[in-house]
Design a protein around this motif. Structure first.
Motif, PDB file in Angstrom:
ATOM      1  N   GLU A  66      -5.074  -6.815  -1.920  1.00  0.00           N
ATOM      2  CA  GLU A  66      -4.630  -5.389  -2.165  1.00  0.00           C
ATOM      3  C   GLU A  66      -3.383  -5.194  -1.787  1.00  0.00           C
ATOM      4  N   VAL A  69      -0.771  -2.357  -3.370  1.00  0.00           N
ATOM      5  CA  VAL A  69      -0.828  -0.785  -3.065  1.00  0.00           C
ATOM      6  C   VAL A  69      -0.699  -0.783  -1.499  1.00  0.00           C
ATOM      7  N   ARG A  70      -0.703  -1.814  -0.853  1.00  0.00           N
ATOM      8  CA  ARG A  70      -0.292  -1.815   0.763  1.00  0.00           C
ATOM      9  C   ARG A  70       1.063  -1.749   0.923  1.00  0.00           C
ATOM     10  N   PHE A 179      -1.945   4.909  -8.402  1.00  0.00           N
ATOM     11  CA  PHE A 179      -1.954   5.453  -7.200  1.00  0.00           C
ATOM     12  C   PHE A 179      -0.960   6.459  -6.783  1.00  0.00           C
ATOM     13  N   PRO A 185      -3.422  11.089   0.540  1.00  0.00           N
ATOM     14  CA  PRO A 185      -3.764   9.856   1.110  1.00  0.00           C
ATOM     15  C   PRO A 185      -5.408   9.752   1.326  1.00  0.00           C
ATOM     16  N   ARG A 188      -6.655   8.325  -2.328  1.00  0.00           N
ATOM     17  CA  ARG A 188      -6.048   7.166  -2.335  1.00  0.00           C
ATOM     18  C   ARG A 188      -6.895   6.168  -1.540  1.00  0.00           C
ATOM     19  N   GLU A 189      -7.343   6.538  -0.410  1.00  0.00           N
ATOM     20  CA  GLU A 189      -8.136   5.606   0.282  1.00  0.00           C
ATOM     21  C   GLU A 189      -9.544   5.529  -0.584  1.00  0.00           C
ATOM     22  N   LEU A 192      -9.215   3.254  -3.544  1.00  0.00           N
ATOM     23  CA  LEU A 192      -8.996   1.741  -3.034  1.00  0.00           C
ATOM     24  C   LEU A 192     -10.398   1.276  -2.891  1.00  0.00           C
ATOM     25  N   LEU A 282      -2.649   1.636   4.090  1.00  0.00           N
ATOM     26  CA  LEU A 282      -2.026   2.137   2.995  1.00  0.00           C
ATOM     27  C   LEU A 282      -0.844   2.765   3.517  1.00  0.00           C
ATOM     28  N   THR A 284       1.732   5.901   3.994  1.00  0.00           N
ATOM     29  CA  THR A 284       1.430   7.191   3.539  1.00  0.00           C
ATOM     30  C   THR A 284       3.022   8.048   3.904  1.00  0.00           C
TER      31      THR A 284
END
Length: 318
Positions: A66, A69-70, A179, A185, A188-189, A192, A282, A284
């Motif tokens: 991942e 996106v991280r 994303f 946020p 988005r979580e 994911l 992730l 923010t």
């Protein structure tokens, strides 16, 4: 004493629920974090010939990258993948390396529960065990029937010397645009988690795994409980946090680590040198307003410092 207690809790959780049948293929979803790494070690020890009551299922491993996106660069992603690949190869189990970008190409059928398999792995657990024992006797090898190396190598992608490769840049950009289009946020979580779950499910279905093991600890389950309530998902608490999640039909998700506190897992990994690979959270833009998931985690862990029974109370109540 601590080791005996830790091992017994894992074996007792599987023995008490009796949802994993002998000889069944089980996919272990690994993130590289403390809980999933401890789960992998428990499975490794349970399958060893020195164990008094060996586990009888056939494990496979999956790791979902991942990093895109991280906020990881291409070099950081390759480094993390190389570390995970080394860790997975050392187990001797079949393993699958997946990238989150692949979730964008999944078929629409992933959104529908699969037919069959969920309730009919066998007439009963007892009959499945008896059938497995008879099969072992017919093969003339009482202990060797569940040996893994022969089954594992054909599922392992590429050869050990090959370096892990990343998806095409166009795929990564498409994922990042998706994303970036999500405004909060919290959303988005959720996105994911959804993409990760769908990718693991598709791998399990295409590779013939009937069960998926995840490494969610008691601490993670307690956070998830309150988070789901805050998000208005109280109706799904049983499947989101219970030992068994069978809403996907043909693939059942089980959580054998849900009785372990995060602190217990960290101590176990430290004492017995369990390797871990930690992924960054992730990113923010506004640190003072994190997602509901992070807010609830801070809230519960903050209470836990002053009131040590907070996590276990939330977990039991849920």
């Amino acid at each position: 004493c601590f080791r005996e207690y830790f091992v017994h809790k894992f074996r007792a959780m599987l023995g008490k629920n009796r949802v994993i049948f002998p000889g069944e293929k089980v996919l272990l979803a690994l993130s590289g974090g403390p809980a999933s790494s401890a789960m992998l070690r428990q499975v490794q020890e349970g399958l060893s010939r020195e164990t008094a009551k060996r586990l009888r299922f056939v494990p496979g491993l999956i790791y979902v990258d991942e990093g895109a996106v991280r906020g990881q660069s291409a070099a950081q992603r390759e480094q993390s993948l190389a570390r995970m690949k080394t860790l997975l190869q050392a187990t001797g189990f079949p393993y699958h390396l997946a990238h989150l970008e692949q979730a964008l190409e999944l078929p629409a059928s992933i959104l529908r529960p699969g037919l069959g398999g969920s309730g009919e792995p066998g007439p009963s657990y007892k009959e499945a065990v008896e059938g497995f024992i008879q099969q072992q006797r017919q093969e003339g090898d009482g202990d060797g029937g569940t040996s893994l190396p022969g089954l594992g190598t054909r599922d392992t992608p590429a050869g050990p010397p090959a370096a892990p490769h990343l998806p095409a840049a166009a795929q990564t950009q498409e994922l990042l645009r998706l994303f970036e289009a999500v405004e909060t946020p919290t959303a988005r979580e959720e996105l994911l988690q959804m993409l990760r779950t769908h990718l693991i499910l598709q791998t399990a279905r295409t590779r013939g795994y009937a069960k998926v093991m995840t490494g969610e600890s008691c601490t993670r389950v307690a956070v998830k409980l309150l988070t789901n309530l805050a998000l208005g998902r109280g109706a799904f608490l049983a499947v989101d946090t219970g030992f068994v999640d069978n809403r996907h039909g043909d693939v059942m998700v089980v959580r054998p680590m849900r009785e372990y506190m995060a602190k217990e897992i960290v101590f176990y990994n430290h004492f017995f040198d369990v390797p871990t690979v930690i992924a960054p959270p992730l990113p923010t833009k506004r640190r003072e307003k994190p997602s509901i998931h992070r807010l609830m985690e801070r809230f519960l862990l903050g209470l836990q410092e002053d009131f040590p029974s907070t996590i276990s109370t939330v977990y039991r109540y849920g």
